[in-house]
Design a protein around this motif. Structure first.
Motif, PDB file in Angstrom:
ATOM      1  N   ASP A  58     -26.293  14.262  -6.586  1.00  0.00           N
ATOM      2  CA  ASP A  58     -27.381  13.530  -5.931  1.00  0.00           C
ATOM      3  C   ASP A  58     -28.731  13.768  -6.601  1.00  0.00           C
ATOM      4  OD1 ASP A  58     -25.561  12.579  -3.986  1.00  0.00           O
ATOM      5  OD2 ASP A  58     -25.791  14.435  -2.836  1.00  0.00           O
ATOM      6  N   GLU A  59     -28.745  13.793  -7.928  1.00  0.00           N
ATOM      7  CA  GLU A  59     -29.993  14.022  -8.667  1.00  0.00           C
ATOM      8  C   GLU A  59     -30.273  12.871  -9.627  1.00  0.00           C
ATOM      9  OE1 GLU A  59     -30.942  17.827 -10.348  1.00  0.00           O
ATOM     10  OE2 GLU A  59     -29.365  18.855  -9.187  1.00  0.00           O
ATOM     11  N   CYS A  81     -25.106  10.827  -9.349  1.00  0.00           N
ATOM     12  CA  CYS A  81     -26.355  11.091 -10.083  1.00  0.00           C
ATOM     13  C   CYS A  81     -26.789   9.849 -10.870  1.00  0.00           C
ATOM     14  CB  CYS A  81     -26.169  12.256 -11.055  1.00  0.00           C
ATOM     15  SG  CYS A  81     -26.003  13.867 -10.254  1.00  0.00           S
ATOM     16  N   ALA A  82     -28.090   9.745 -11.092  1.00  0.00           N
ATOM     17  CA  ALA A  82     -28.654   8.741 -11.994  1.00  0.00           C
ATOM     18  C   ALA A  82     -29.093   9.484 -13.260  1.00  0.00           C
ATOM     19  CB  ALA A  82     -29.830   8.031 -11.343  1.00  0.00           C
ATOM     20  N   THR A 214     -36.472   6.520 -10.972  1.00  0.00           N
ATOM     21  CA  THR A 214     -37.469   6.648  -9.905  1.00  0.00           C
ATOM     22  C   THR A 214     -38.367   7.873 -10.050  1.00  0.00           C
ATOM     23  OG1 THR A 214     -35.807   7.802  -8.570  1.00  0.00           O
ATOM     24  CG2 THR A 214     -36.024   5.422  -8.250  1.00  0.00           C
ATOM     25  N   THR A 215     -38.017   8.813 -10.923  1.00  0.00           N
ATOM     26  CA  THR A 215     -38.858  10.004 -11.087  1.00  0.00           C
ATOM     27  C   THR A 215     -40.095   9.655 -11.902  1.00  0.00           C
ATOM     28  OG1 THR A 215     -37.757  10.724 -13.120  1.00  0.00           O
ATOM     29  CG2 THR A 215     -36.817  11.497 -11.023  1.00  0.00           C
ATOM     30  N   ARG A 222     -41.327   2.511 -20.632  1.00  0.00           N
ATOM     31  CA  ARG A 222     -41.627   1.120 -20.263  1.00  0.00           C
ATOM     32  C   ARG A 222     -40.390   0.242 -20.475  1.00  0.00           C
ATOM     33  NH1 ARG A 222     -46.366  -0.402 -23.841  1.00  0.00           N
ATOM     34  NH2 ARG A 222     -45.419   1.134 -25.217  1.00  0.00           N
ATOM     35  N   ILE A 223     -39.604   0.150 -19.428  1.00  0.00           N
ATOM     36  CA  ILE A 223     -38.300  -0.511 -19.491  1.00  0.00           C
ATOM     37  C   ILE A 223     -38.391  -1.959 -19.025  1.00  0.00           C
ATOM     38  CG2 ILE A 223     -35.933  -0.428 -18.606  1.00  0.00           C
ATOM     39  CD1 ILE A 223     -36.527   2.580 -17.974  1.00  0.00           C
ATOM     40  N   SER A 224     -37.589  -2.811 -19.673  1.00  0.00           N
ATOM     41  CA  SER A 224     -37.377  -4.165 -19.176  1.00  0.00           C
ATOM     42  C   SER A 224     -35.886  -4.472 -19.276  1.00  0.00           C
ATOM     43  CB  SER A 224     -38.167  -5.191 -19.989  1.00  0.00           C
ATOM     44  OG  SER A 224     -37.799  -6.511 -19.598  1.00  0.00           O
TER      45      SER A 224
END
Length: 361
Positions: A58-59, A81-82, A214-215, A222-224
């Motif tokens: 869950d991190e 986890c992500a 989200t962190t 800078r993601i697209s």
């Protein structure tokens, strides 16, 4: 006489103050300090733990651009986890992970998933393989044929992602944005009457599969996930063609090859045509003769400059449209374009058969 002076010199040596002895020690110490230095002694020591995510639950974790820099990476025993690797690496193994969302930046060698289930991933690599995996969704860029083994419920889509450092990372990993066999899956352990893999729906969204981080640290990248900004061109791959007409366009090596190929893709897809597949590969004179036939002498001298970039488009009227765009936008440039839809299908087949053989597929 000689003996007398020899004796005096010996006595003088023995009566010298201790400072001379100290100087001798200093010289010896200095010699010790000037031991040879080798390049391998000066390298920073690599701690494998710095390139590993293990036992997490869950991190949200990741690595920023420049923090992996071509090292090997290991992800293991993670649950829900992500995980984001926003850098290029040598190889990555992912073992015993469940319910994870994983982004892997360009990998020079192999990405190997083992004993993973319910994971959703975005991956760019030279080689992709799974073993003993279940229910995975993968938006993939793979230079060679992806392999699944003892794996079920696998779904694949075309890689689509952008952040400013990604293009250079692809080069550092030795990957071409035009070599992507994401849909050409080889099932090493097929089961009669069953399908262990399929393609994701055409409207599947990367962000639904692997949400943006989200962190605060990772949000700095800078993601697209907009398909129009993707570093890797979005291809239909082995999806069923919607038209029987195809067109082959081949760009030859030069200063603007990549930019010109991207421009043609934008122009053609903007007019409603589909990009089926792309390839960047070296050609020889006999290859040119097989593909270009009567026009081979026109293009053979250009092959010495480097690899060619080939694009296959599909759609009714694609040949005429491609000829028109090349004539208007790239006037003066040497670009091969199919002359009619009758010869185009043969040219597409000849080129990609040769290219797949050269790349060992």
């Amino acid at each position: 006489m000689g003996c007398f002076f020899s004796k005096r010199r010996k006595q003088a040596k023995e009566s010298l103050p201790s400072a001379e002895t100290g100087a001798g020690d200093a010289t010896a110490a200095s010699g010790a300090e000037k031991q040879p230095q080798y390049s391998w002694d000066q390298r920073a020591k690599i701690d494998p733990k710095d390139y590993m995510f293990s036992g997490l639950k869950d991190e949200t974790v990741g690595r920023l651009p420049g923090t992996v820099a071509g090292q090997q990476f290991v992800i293991q025993d993670c649950e829900n986890c992500a995980i984001y690797i926003f850098d290029h690496s040598a190889t990555i193994t992912i073992d015993d992970c469940t319910g994870c969302q994983i982004f892997l930046g360009p990998v020079k060698g192999s990405v190997f998933f083992r004993d993973c289930k319910d994971c959703k991933c975005v991956v760019a690599c030279q080689q992709f393989r799974t073993r003993d995996c279940r229910k995975m969704e993968v938006f993939l860029c793979c230079a060679t044929q992806p392999i699944i083994e003892s794996s079920t419920g696998m779904k694949f889509g075309c890689f689509q992602y952008y952040y400013p450092e990604l293009a250079l990372q692809m080069k550092d990993a030795g990957l071409s944005i035009f070599n992507n066999t994401w849909s050409n899956i080889h099932d090493f352990t097929p089961v009669s009457g069953e399908n262990n893999w399929s393609l994701l729906s055409e409207d599947a969204q990367v962000q639904d599969c692997v949400p943006l981080p989200t962190t605060e640290e990772l949000k700095a990248v800078r993601i697209s996930t907009d398909a129009n900004r993707s570093i890797i061109p979005i291809t239909r791959g082995r999806r069923q063609k919607r038209s029987e007409e195809s067109c082959l366009a081949v760009f030859f090596a030069g200063d603007y090859t990549t930019a010109n190929a991207r421009k043609l893709i934008d122009e053609m897809t903007g007019k409603g045509f589909w990009l089926v597949q792309t390839k960047e590969v070296l050609m020889k004179a006999d290859d040119a003769l097989r593909v270009f036939q009567q026009r081979a002498s026109e293009f053979s001298p250009l092959l010495e400059k480097g690899p060619v970039v080939a694009l296959e488009f599909s759609g009714d009227g694609s040949v005429a449209a491609c000829q028109g765009i090349v004539g208007n936008v790239f006037s003066g440039a040497k670009i091969f374009v199919s002359e009619d839809k009758t010869t185009a299908s043969r040219e597409v087949e000849s080129f990609y058969n040769f290219a797949d053989m050269q790349m060992g597929m």
